[in-house]
Design a protein around this motif. Structure first.
Motif, mmCIF file in Angstrom:
data_model
loop_
_atom_site.group_PDB
_atom_site.id
_atom_site.type_symbol
_atom_site.label_atom_id
_atom_site.label_comp_id
_atom_site.label_asym_id
_atom_site.label_seq_id
_atom_site.Cartn_x
_atom_site.Cartn_y
_atom_site.Cartn_z
ATOM 1 N N PRO A 156 0.930 -1.246 0.228
ATOM 2 C CA PRO A 156 0.065 -0.057 -0.164
ATOM 3 C C PRO A 156 0.625 1.369 -0.121
ATOM 4 O O PRO A 156 1.994 1.025 0.240
ATOM 5 C CB PRO A 156 -0.803 -0.102 1.441
ATOM 6 C CG PRO A 156 -1.001 -1.685 1.724
ATOM 7 C CD PRO A 156 0.845 -2.217 1.197
ATOM 8 N N LYS A 157 0.106 2.396 -0.193
ATOM 9 C CA LYS A 157 0.966 3.671 -0.534
ATOM 10 C C LYS A 157 1.162 3.707 1.216
ATOM 11 O O LYS A 157 -0.165 3.796 1.651
ATOM 12 C CB LYS A 157 -0.035 4.537 -1.308
ATOM 13 C CG LYS A 157 -0.035 4.043 -3.119
ATOM 14 C CD LYS A 157 -0.538 5.215 -3.526
ATOM 15 C CE LYS A 157 -0.214 4.831 -5.311
ATOM 16 N NZ LYS A 157 -1.002 5.864 -6.160
ATOM 17 N N ALA A 158 2.384 4.761 0.690
ATOM 18 C CA ALA A 158 2.798 5.707 2.477
ATOM 19 C C ALA A 158 1.500 6.420 1.829
ATOM 20 O O ALA A 158 0.975 7.224 1.535
ATOM 21 C CB ALA A 158 3.351 6.104 2.210
ATOM 22 N N THR A 159 1.074 6.960 3.759
ATOM 23 C CA THR A 159 0.184 7.788 3.698
ATOM 24 C C THR A 159 0.559 8.871 4.412
ATOM 25 O O THR A 159 1.713 8.891 5.274
ATOM 26 C CB THR A 159 -0.760 7.731 5.335
ATOM 27 O OG1 THR A 159 -1.441 6.465 4.938
ATOM 28 C CG2 THR A 159 -1.644 8.193 5.620
ATOM 29 N N ASP A 173 3.663 14.678 7.071
ATOM 30 C CA ASP A 173 3.366 13.516 8.186
ATOM 31 C C ASP A 173 3.623 12.460 7.804
ATOM 32 O O ASP A 173 2.453 12.571 6.125
ATOM 33 C CB ASP A 173 2.312 13.962 8.731
ATOM 34 C CG ASP A 173 2.198 12.658 10.539
ATOM 35 O OD1 ASP A 173 3.051 11.958 10.722
ATOM 36 O OD2 ASP A 173 0.932 12.382 10.313
ATOM 37 N N VAL A 174 4.620 11.780 7.392
ATOM 38 C CA VAL A 174 4.534 10.536 6.265
ATOM 39 C C VAL A 174 4.058 9.021 7.389
ATOM 40 O O VAL A 174 4.975 8.930 7.923
ATOM 41 C CB VAL A 174 5.717 10.295 5.496
ATOM 42 C CG1 VAL A 174 5.819 8.780 4.782
ATOM 43 C CG2 VAL A 174 5.851 11.133 4.866
ATOM 44 N N GLN A 175 3.219 8.111 6.949
ATOM 45 C CA GLN A 175 3.368 6.961 7.260
ATOM 46 C C GLN A 175 3.536 6.264 6.633
ATOM 47 O O GLN A 175 2.519 6.157 5.605
ATOM 48 C CB GLN A 175 1.855 7.069 8.789
ATOM 49 C CG GLN A 175 2.034 5.726 9.233
ATOM 50 C CD GLN A 175 0.008 6.116 9.932
ATOM 51 O OE1 GLN A 175 -0.718 6.616 9.594
ATOM 52 N NE2 GLN A 175 -0.126 4.912 10.377
ATOM 53 N N VAL A 176 4.758 4.705 6.325
ATOM 54 C CA VAL A 176 4.500 3.890 5.735
ATOM 55 C C VAL A 176 3.694 2.523 6.567
ATOM 56 O O VAL A 176 3.795 2.325 6.937
ATOM 57 C CB VAL A 176 5.987 3.785 5.521
ATOM 58 C CG1 VAL A 176 6.655 2.887 5.251
ATOM 59 C CG2 VAL A 176 6.987 4.980 6.563
ATOM 60 N N ASN A 177 2.824 2.309 5.673
ATOM 61 C CA ASN A 177 2.038 1.078 5.048
ATOM 62 C C ASN A 177 2.933 -0.039 4.979
ATOM 63 O O ASN A 177 3.734 -0.186 4.292
ATOM 64 C CB ASN A 177 1.324 1.241 4.477
ATOM 65 C CG ASN A 177 -0.123 2.481 5.356
ATOM 66 O OD1 ASN A 177 -0.075 2.755 6.395
ATOM 67 N ND2 ASN A 177 -0.093 2.928 4.009
ATOM 68 N N LYS A 178 2.675 -1.703 6.232
ATOM 69 C CA LYS A 178 3.520 -2.585 6.178
ATOM 70 C C LYS A 178 2.943 -2.924 5.186
ATOM 71 O O LYS A 178 1.619 -2.862 4.368
ATOM 72 C CB LYS A 178 3.150 -3.580 7.234
ATOM 73 C CG LYS A 178 3.849 -2.932 8.220
ATOM 74 C CD LYS A 178 4.133 -4.045 9.158
ATOM 75 C CE LYS A 178 5.070 -3.419 10.849
ATOM 76 N NZ LYS A 178 4.417 -4.184 11.907
#
Length: 188
Positions: free
Chosen positions: A29-32, A157-162
């Motif tokens: 999934p793309k990063a949020t 703000d970047v949240q990497v999705n597994k």
């Protein structure tokens, strides 16, 4: 003499193999991501320019004066003419007094009349520029502008999705169709 013979017969094993392929599913999934750029703080301070135009001398040159100044000018002119008239009359009286009783008759009065009457030559003629050069005074003070800019840093703000990983392992099943066999015979 005969020697005994050994006869060996072999049967190979037969296996029926069934294989099922493994299944693998991978999705990343793309990063949020959230990016916000606050506006810069802009501060502008200005002072107005000043332009002063004094055209009072030019207006006076054209004869355009205010009522107070006009009445003051006429009063001064009247005072000067009154003083000139009084001085002229005193002069004429002195002339009459000095020539009285000398047997001149009316000659002193005639000479006084000639002085006061008759064509008077006007002053010299010349070109006059109206209004006079430099009669309009201009004074300019320029304005100022001060600009201050305070930049704002972006908010990221970047949240990497597994990754999503689903794996089903493959399978191999086997069935023995023919069993291996060894037969040994002695012939004799």
């Amino acid at each position: 003499m005969r020697l005994p013979q050994i006869q060996i017969r072999t049967t190979d094993a037969k296996i029926d193999l069934q294989s099922h392929d493994s299944k693998q599913f991978i999705k990343q999934p793309k990063a949020t991501q959230s990016i916000e750029q606050p506006a810069a703080i802009l501060d502008i301070k200005t002072t107005s320019g000043r332009l002063k135009i004094d055209s009072s001398q030019a207006r006076r040159d054209l004869g355009l004066i205010g009522p107070i100044e006009s009445s003051n000018n006429y009063a001064e002119k009247g005072k000067q003419l009154a003083l000139q008239g009084a001085a002229r009359r005193a002069k004429e009286g002195r002339q009459l007094m000095e020539s009285a009783g000398k047997g001149q008759g009316s000659a002193p009065i005639q000479s006084i009349a000639k002085q006061n009457h008759g064509p008077h030559r006007p002053g010299p003629y010349n070109i006059k520029f109206v209004p006079s050069i430099g009669s309009v005074k201009i004074d300019y003070t320029p304005g100022t502008t001060n600009i201050n800019i305070t930049p704002q840093k972006p908010k990221i703000d970047v949240q990497v999705n597994k990754p999503i990983h689903d794996y089903t392992p493959g399978k191999v099943t086997g069935t023995m169709v023919v069993r291996p066999n060894i037969e040994i015979d002695v012939i004799g």
